[in-house]
Write a protein that holds these residues in place. Structure first.
Motif, PDB file in Angstrom:
ATOM      1  N   GLN A   1       0.866  -1.183   0.000  1.00  0.00           N
ATOM      2  CA  GLN A   1       0.000   0.000   0.000  1.00  0.00           C
ATOM      3  C   GLN A   1       0.899   1.228   0.000  1.00  0.00           C
ATOM      4  OE1 GLN A   1      -3.492   0.162   2.631  1.00  0.00           O
ATOM      5  NE2 GLN A   1      -2.770   2.161   3.301  1.00  0.00           N
ATOM      6  N   LYS A   2       0.666   2.094  -0.988  1.00  0.00           N
ATOM      7  CA  LYS A   2       1.463   3.333  -1.029  1.00  0.00           C
ATOM      8  C   LYS A   2       0.816   4.329  -0.090  1.00  0.00           C
ATOM      9  CE  LYS A   2       3.773   2.971  -5.420  1.00  0.00           C
ATOM     10  NZ  LYS A   2       3.970   3.513  -6.751  1.00  0.00           N
ATOM     11  N   THR A   3       1.582   4.799   0.851  1.00  0.00           N
ATOM     12  CA  THR A   3       1.028   5.709   1.862  1.00  0.00           C
ATOM     13  C   THR A   3       1.929   6.934   1.965  1.00  0.00           C
ATOM     14  OG1 THR A   3       0.384   3.754   3.061  1.00  0.00           O
ATOM     15  CG2 THR A   3       0.230   5.822   4.269  1.00  0.00           C
ATOM     16  N   GLN A   4       1.275   8.052   2.130  1.00  0.00           N
ATOM     17  CA  GLN A   4       2.045   9.281   2.368  1.00  0.00           C
ATOM     18  C   GLN A   4       2.569   9.233   3.796  1.00  0.00           C
ATOM     19  OE1 GLN A   4       2.529  11.585  -0.143  1.00  0.00           O
ATOM     20  NE2 GLN A   4       4.022  12.436   1.285  1.00  0.00           N
ATOM     21  N   LEU A   5       3.900   9.178   3.953  1.00  0.00           N
ATOM     22  CA  LEU A   5       4.465   9.043   5.293  1.00  0.00           C
ATOM     23  C   LEU A   5       4.581  10.409   5.978  1.00  0.00           C
ATOM     24  CD1 LEU A   5       7.371   6.566   4.483  1.00  0.00           C
ATOM     25  CD2 LEU A   5       5.180   5.999   5.523  1.00  0.00           C
ATOM     26  N   GLU A   6       4.397  10.369   7.286  1.00  0.00           N
ATOM     27  CA  GLU A   6       4.664  11.569   8.084  1.00  0.00           C
ATOM     28  C   GLU A   6       6.180  11.806   8.044  1.00  0.00           C
ATOM     29  OE1 GLU A   6       2.290  13.356   9.654  1.00  0.00           O
ATOM     30  OE2 GLU A   6       0.758  12.014   8.839  1.00  0.00           O
ATOM     31  N   PRO A   7       6.620  13.037   8.323  1.00  0.00           N
ATOM     32  CA  PRO A   7       8.060  13.346   8.202  1.00  0.00           C
ATOM     33  C   PRO A   7       8.955  12.424   9.017  1.00  0.00           C
ATOM     34  CG  PRO A   7       6.787  15.341   8.558  1.00  0.00           C
ATOM     35  CD  PRO A   7       5.825  14.218   8.674  1.00  0.00           C
ATOM     36  N   ASP A   8       8.513  12.010  10.200  1.00  0.00           N
ATOM     37  CA  ASP A   8       9.398  11.192  11.046  1.00  0.00           C
ATOM     38  C   ASP A   8       9.074   9.702  10.926  1.00  0.00           C
ATOM     39  OD1 ASP A   8       6.934  11.457  12.164  1.00  0.00           O
ATOM     40  OD2 ASP A   8       7.652  11.564  14.246  1.00  0.00           O
ATOM     41  N   GLU A   9       8.294   9.333   9.962  1.00  0.00           N
ATOM     42  CA  GLU A   9       7.897   7.921   9.828  1.00  0.00           C
ATOM     43  C   GLU A   9       8.817   7.136   8.896  1.00  0.00           C
ATOM     44  OE1 GLU A   9       3.074   7.588  10.591  1.00  0.00           O
ATOM     45  OE2 GLU A   9       3.870   7.636   8.546  1.00  0.00           O
ATOM     46  N   ILE A  10       8.907   5.850   9.175  1.00  0.00           N
ATOM     47  CA  ILE A  10       9.692   4.937   8.331  1.00  0.00           C
ATOM     48  C   ILE A  10       8.733   3.864   7.830  1.00  0.00           C
ATOM     49  CG2 ILE A  10      11.594   3.251   8.324  1.00  0.00           C
ATOM     50  CD1 ILE A  10      12.807   4.777  10.680  1.00  0.00           C
ATOM     51  N   GLU A  11       8.963   3.413   6.591  1.00  0.00           N
ATOM     52  CA  GLU A  11       8.148   2.292   6.086  1.00  0.00           C
ATOM     53  C   GLU A  11       8.524   1.013   6.824  1.00  0.00           C
ATOM     54  OE1 GLU A  11       7.729   1.503   1.867  1.00  0.00           O
ATOM     55  OE2 GLU A  11       8.497   3.518   1.464  1.00  0.00           O
ATOM     56  N   VAL A  12       7.528   0.185   7.129  1.00  0.00           N
ATOM     57  CA  VAL A  12       7.853  -1.116   7.733  1.00  0.00           C
ATOM     58  C   VAL A  12       7.111  -2.206   6.968  1.00  0.00           C
ATOM     59  CG1 VAL A  12       5.999  -1.014   9.484  1.00  0.00           C
ATOM     60  CG2 VAL A  12       7.990  -2.464   9.883  1.00  0.00           C
ATOM     61  N   SER A  13       7.820  -3.308   6.754  1.00  0.00           N
ATOM     62  CA  SER A  13       7.210  -4.470   6.114  1.00  0.00           C
ATOM     63  C   SER A  13       7.024  -5.536   7.196  1.00  0.00           C
ATOM     64  CB  SER A  13       8.126  -4.981   4.999  1.00  0.00           C
ATOM     65  OG  SER A  13       7.580  -6.154   4.461  1.00  0.00           O
ATOM     66  N   VAL A  14       5.811  -6.116   7.253  1.00  0.00           N
ATOM     67  CA  VAL A  14       5.489  -7.041   8.349  1.00  0.00           C
ATOM     68  C   VAL A  14       5.245  -8.438   7.783  1.00  0.00           C
ATOM     69  CG1 VAL A  14       3.924  -7.452  10.292  1.00  0.00           C
ATOM     70  CG2 VAL A  14       4.443  -5.115   9.582  1.00  0.00           C
ATOM     71  N   GLU A  15       5.738  -9.428   8.517  1.00  0.00           N
ATOM     72  CA  GLU A  15       5.496 -10.835   8.131  1.00  0.00           C
ATOM     73  C   GLU A  15       4.010 -11.119   8.331  1.00  0.00           C
ATOM     74  OE1 GLU A  15       4.996 -15.124   8.858  1.00  0.00           O
ATOM     75  OE2 GLU A  15       5.030 -13.670  10.499  1.00  0.00           O
ATOM     76  N   GLN A  16       3.413 -11.818   7.341  1.00  0.00           N
ATOM     77  CA  GLN A  16       1.959 -11.981   7.330  1.00  0.00           C
ATOM     78  C   GLN A  16       1.433 -12.678   8.592  1.00  0.00           C
ATOM     79  OE1 GLN A  16       0.413 -14.929   4.809  1.00  0.00           O
ATOM     80  NE2 GLN A  16      -1.473 -13.822   4.361  1.00  0.00           N
ATOM     81  N   GLY A  17       2.164 -13.707   9.055  1.00  0.00           N
ATOM     82  CA  GLY A  17       1.703 -14.473  10.211  1.00  0.00           C
ATOM     83  C   GLY A  17       1.578 -13.620  11.450  1.00  0.00           C
TER      84      GLY A  17
END
Lengths: 807, 224
Positions: free
Chosen positions: A559-575
């Motif tokens: 999902q493409k999301t507009q990040l807040e300035p201090d935010e980092i993208e995180v990828s989560v394991e489905q389980g």
């Protein structure tokens, strides 16, 4: 008495030999398969038992309550306890982090002083009775002990050391805040352990399910799944053998009852009562079943004894046992199967005999349907007896569907062949007429042969899918070594070193951290699922930092999301996303070494944990931020001969790094998978042999009608090659029809069973289907050709005598 | 011209503890267009003798000449070839293919041996035996007499030189039996063929040109 005398005379004359053989085959297969299954499981759990150092192990990070120990003792189990902690040993002037296990007086090993794993001595240039420093105390290393295997690959990286409570107490190593793992080891026989497991569940001693209970069959996730699948497959194989025998009984019982028909009709004409007729029939069938089953059990045991060397070669060493209770079970199940598959035919014949109606025997269409229905009922009964309901109900359901499909198909084929016959000439016309000659028998042949081929194909598809699923879970190039705790400033040199000596290297920067908030709301641990969910939430995890997600983790959703300035993208394991109720777009807050880091979920990943590659629940998509205090973690495949020298080289560059060689653990998992795969092959080939005999029985059952036609044709002037051509054509048609339908139904069923029972993705492709159709055709055609060749070559008069002899 | 010649024919079988001599030194000649009945007690070996004459069974010793060829010189396939199209058979229990209609049963030997016009010839043959209305009936839909007429049509349709009939009226009532006898005896009269029939029926035997009785394995001509 008449029944017994008749039975004796009939047996001497070889009458009923066919049904006798089928019943013998059923009980033989049941006994042999049961024996192999029972012993194969013993063989497969043998190593697990060695690994576990007991039959059951319960672990927790807090002391386990006395009530648990009492429960175990009350169930007759022997109890031993240990406490484990990680501590530094001073060895020959160097420090080594070890897993120190403190054992009580009931534990399997009782070290005097300190015991360590053998490689500790060789790595540090020590000899027995040299001293090791623990805290301020020096203890002699009095012996070495090798773990038969690891019970958990990822928790056994550290070298192990053992010490008794008496030697450990004075060391004063334990203080408030010390992290300890408490283990209870329980030993007993199967009944005791099973009773204990049930009692433990009922006792609710662990309401939050925080304890880790490991049994021989749940040793590791990989091994457990392998064992479970093997067990299910063995159950399936046993059931298949019984189904195959049932279909064979259906054919043979019909043939035999038809043979007895005229004699019993004569008895009735001479004034025999209903009771006497029933008694003769039941005595004959009962004695036939009892004697053949006993012989089958006996031969099954002999065959098992003879195959022991081969089995031990395939499955590894195990303490074999002759389970005579399985023999008794085989006799009972054979009787149930006979009753199920022969009862409709029995009642039909009995009714015709009692009415004194000689024509009645010619119209058995209803009895075929009734026989199959009764057979399915008996199969339902034995399935519930033999296998788990999870497997029994789909199998019986599938069997009903398959039988209905095959019966419908047989009927449609008969109609189609009747139409086709008028358009054919010469041998094809004769071949079709031959198949149409005995409509009932044709239906039974299509149903029986189709079902057998279906069962064989299904076993074959599932077996292949299971084996390939196992092979994929641990591929040949799976990494066999891990390196952790490399500091950022050491990493460049380590990478240079590794690049020169290892293959398939992956290196990632990780930071210890914990998920604290979801969408600004503190993570409520109590609301998470009991057991694994709460355990994972409580502990710190390795959280990776990388700019590109790893190739070996397929992305399931983004999902493409507009990040807040201090935010980092995180990828989560489905389980873990499912476990914690996380979804794309959620904001997650992590505590990383004292820093609160805001992240947003932009992707969900699938992770194959068994692959042994570096995998993470959470990956921060960011360049490495040294402020968080990351360390580097690598895994790679290193040649066994280079492992030691590499370890030394790494130590010189990064003294704090920990190197773990997991080759032995991988070998252990692969060994068990290989054994399970071999067991599947043994079962499959046994079912195949049983099926070949059933194909013979189906051919044999229709032989008389076939010989009759051949005799006529030969008398009219047909040559041997004409008869041979006719026979081959007939069976090619039969094999093709059975094979095509069986393959299609087997493929769809195998997919369904693979998907819902074994939780594997079936490999759907056209080539194996075509191969199986070819195999079915060749099997039926080939066996028929072999079986009938001698009759083809007979002179008309010899054939006539053969027909008379078969009455 | 002879169609069958038996010279000093012997046939025995070895039972468990004794040798059974079924045929002992039989001599016989059957001529073209001749009808010959073989009679004898049950178990006297009549059907075995018929099998020997037709090449379905080989003798222990002696010579059989069928349509001018010595059967002892021929192998199984050559004997089958000799039978194909030249010899017709009629059996007590009809021996029709149950899944084939009356017409298909009569066409069957012609299709097997690639003989042209099979359908037309079969229709003709069945029609002449009064079965034109029963062409597409399966054997179980026909009466015993009708089934035997189909069997005769099958034997007759190839214009054989010789017809062997083994108890052809044994399973029929008197009315049907007489009709079948008449049909069979018409064959040597209407076409260039001979008939050898094994029967228990003295009336049928009496209607044949010659009657031979098999006594103790030997053929004895019955005086009329």
């Amino acid at each position: 008495m008449i029944g017994i005398r008749w039975f004796y005379r009939a047996l001497r004359q070889g009458e009923g030999r066919w049904l006798f053989l089928v019943l013998l085959l059923a009980s033989f297969s049941l006994t042999l398969v049961g024996q192999i299954k029972s012993n194969a499981l013993s063989a497969m759990t043998y190593k697990s038992e060695q690994c576990l150092m007991g039959d059951i192990r319960i672990q927790h990070t807090r002391p386990l309550p006395q009530s648990l120990l009492d429960l175990a003792s009350n169930n007759g189990l022997k109890v031993a306890q240990t406490r484990s902690t990680q501590t530094m040993l001073q060895l020959n002037g160097q420090f080594q982090l070890v897993q120190l296990t403190v054992v009580d007086k009931n534990f399997l090993i009782q070290p005097q002083g300190l015991w360590v794993e053998p490689n500790v001595l060789s790595d540090f240039g020590l000899q027995l009775n040299d001293r090791a420093g623990i805290g301020r105390t020096q203890l002699p290393i009095t012996n070495t002990h090798s773990l038969a295997c690891s019970t958990n690959i990822f928790s056994s990286f550290l070298p192990n050391a053992w010490i008794t409570e008496a030697d450990f107490q004075p060391l004063g190593l334990i203080s408030a805040g010390s992290r300890l793992t408490y283990s209870v080891y329980l030993q007993g026989d199967r009944k005791q352990t099973e009773a204990f497991e049930i009692a433990l569940k009922e006792s609710n001693l662990d309401p939050n399910q925080l304890w880790t209970l490991t049994t021989k069959s749940t040793l590791t996730q990989d091994v457990s799944q392998t064992l479970q699948n093997t067990l299910s497959f063995l159950d399936l194989a046993v059931l298949t053998t019984l189904l195959i025998s049932g279909l064979s009984i259906l054919i043979a019982a019909r043939v035999q009852l038809t043979r007895w028909f005229e004699s019993l009709l004569l008895m009735r004409a001479m004034g025999a009562s209903k009771r006497q007729i029933s008694s003769v029939l039941v005595t004959q069938l009962g004695l036939l079943c009892l004697i053949s089953s006993l012989l089958g059990v006996f031969l099954g045991m002999i065959a098992f004894g003879l195959s022991l060397d081969t089995l031990k070669g395939l499955l590894g060493p195990f303490e074999h046992e002759y389970r005579w209770d399985l023999g008794l079970q085989s006799i009972v199940l054979t009787l149930i199967t006979l009753t199920g598959f022969a009862s409709a035919s029995y009642f039909q014949h009995r009714k015709a005999i009692l009415k004194g109606h000689p024509q009645q025997k010619a119209t058995f269409s209803n009895s075929v349907i009734m026989s199959l229905a009764m057979g399915v009922l008996s199969m339902g009964l034995v399935s519930l007896w033999l296998v788990s309901p999870k497997l029994a109900f789909p199998i019986v359901g599938a069997l009903v569907c398959v039988l209905i499909i095959f019966a419908t198909l047989a009927q449609l084929t008969l109609l189609a062949l009747s139409k086709l016959k008028t358009k054919l000439t010469r041998l094809p016309k004769l071949a079709v007429a031959q198949l149409l000659n005995q409509g009932d028998l044709f239906r039974i042949q299509i149903i029986a042969l189709g079902s057998i081929l279906f069962l064989l194909m299904m076993l074959s598809f599932i077996k292949n899918d299971l084996v390939s699923a196992w092979q994929n879970s641990l591929p040949e190039n799976a990494p066999n070594a891990f390196l952790i705790n490399v500091q950022p400033f050491e990493q460049p040199e380590i990478e240079t070193l590794l690049n020169a000596q290892v293959s398939d290297r992956i290196s990632d920067a990780v930071v210890r951290g914990r998920l604290t908030h979801v969408n600004q709301i503190p993570l409520d641990i109590q609301s998470l699922p009991l057991g694994r969910g709460q355990r994972l939430a409580k502990r710190e995890a390795n959280i990776a930092m990388m700019t590109e997600l790893p190739n070996h983790n397929p992305i399931l959703a983004t999902q493409k999301t507009q990040l807040e300035p201090d935010e980092i993208e995180v990828s989560v394991e489905q389980g873990i996303a499912e476990l914690f109720g996380l979804k794309l777009g959620d904001q997650l807050t992590f505590s990383l070494n004292g820093f609160d880091v805001q992240t947003r979920i932009t992707s969900l990943r699938a992770v194959q944990w068994q692959s042994l590659k570096l995998n993470f629940f959470f990956i921060l998509k960011t360049p490495v931020n040294v402020d968080y205090g990351p360390t580097y973690m690598s895994n790679f495949k290193v040649d066994e001969t280079q492992s030691r020298s590499l370890q030394k080289a790494i130590k010189s560059v990064s003294p704090g790094a920990l190197f773990f060689d997991v080759s032995a653990q991988i070998k252990q998992v692969k060994d068990i998978m290989q054994q399970a795969s071999d067991a599947l092959s043994v079962m499959f080939y046994l079912a195949l042999i049983a099926s070949i005999l059933v194909v013979f029985s189906a051919i044999e059952a229709s032989s008389r009608a076939r010989w009759q036609s051949w005799w006529l044709l030969k008398t009219l002037g047909a040559k041997i090659k004409d008869i041979r051509g006719l026979a081959h054509l007939e069976f090619i048609v039969l094999g093709l029809i059975s094979g095509i339908v069986a393959a299609l139904i087997a493929l769809s069923s195998a997919w369904a069973i693979g998907h819902w029972v074994f939780d594997i993705k079936a490999n759907l492709s056209l080539i194996p289907v075509l191969m199986h159709i070819g195999f079915a055709t060749v099997l039926i055609w080939g066996l028929s050709a072999i079986h009938l060749e001698s009759a083809i070559r007979l002179s008309p008069k010899e054939l006539e005598q053969k027909i008379k002899g078969s009455r | 011209m002879s169609v069958i010649e038996l010279n000093n024919l012997h046939y025995h079988v070895d039972d468990a503890d004794q040798r059974l001599h079924i045929v002992r030194g039989c001599d016989l000649t059957v001529n073209q267009n001749e009808s010959v009945a073989i009679v004898g007690r049950s178990g006297s070996g009549k059907s075995t003798l018929l099998s020997l004459m037709s090449g379905l069974l080989m003798p222990t010793s002696g010579e059989i000449k069928l349509l001018g060829q010595s059967l002892t010189d021929l192998n199984e396939d050559q004997r089958a070839e000799l039978r194909a199209g030249q010899i017709g058979f009629v059996f007590q229990d009809f021996q029709l293919m149950p899944a084939m209609t009356a017409l298909e049963n009569v066409m069957m030997p012609m299709e097997l041996f690639d003989i042209p016009n099979a359908r037309a010839r079969a229709l003709d043959s069945l029609g002449s035996l009064g079965l034109a209305e029963r062409l597409n009936h399966l054997p179980h839909q026909l009466s015993g007499g009708e089934q035997q007429r189909v069997a005769i049509a099958r034997a007759w349709v190839l214009n054989p030189k010789l017809i062997f009939a083994d108890e052809p009226t044994g399973n029929l009532d008197q009315h049907n039996a007489q009709a079948i006898q008449t049909r069979l005896l018409d064959i040597p009269r209407q076409q260039e063929a001979s008939l050898v029939v094994v029967t228990h029926d003295p009336e049928f035997a009496a209607r044949c040109d010659r009657t031979l009785e098999l006594i103790d394995g030997q053929l004895v001509e019955t005086q009329r």
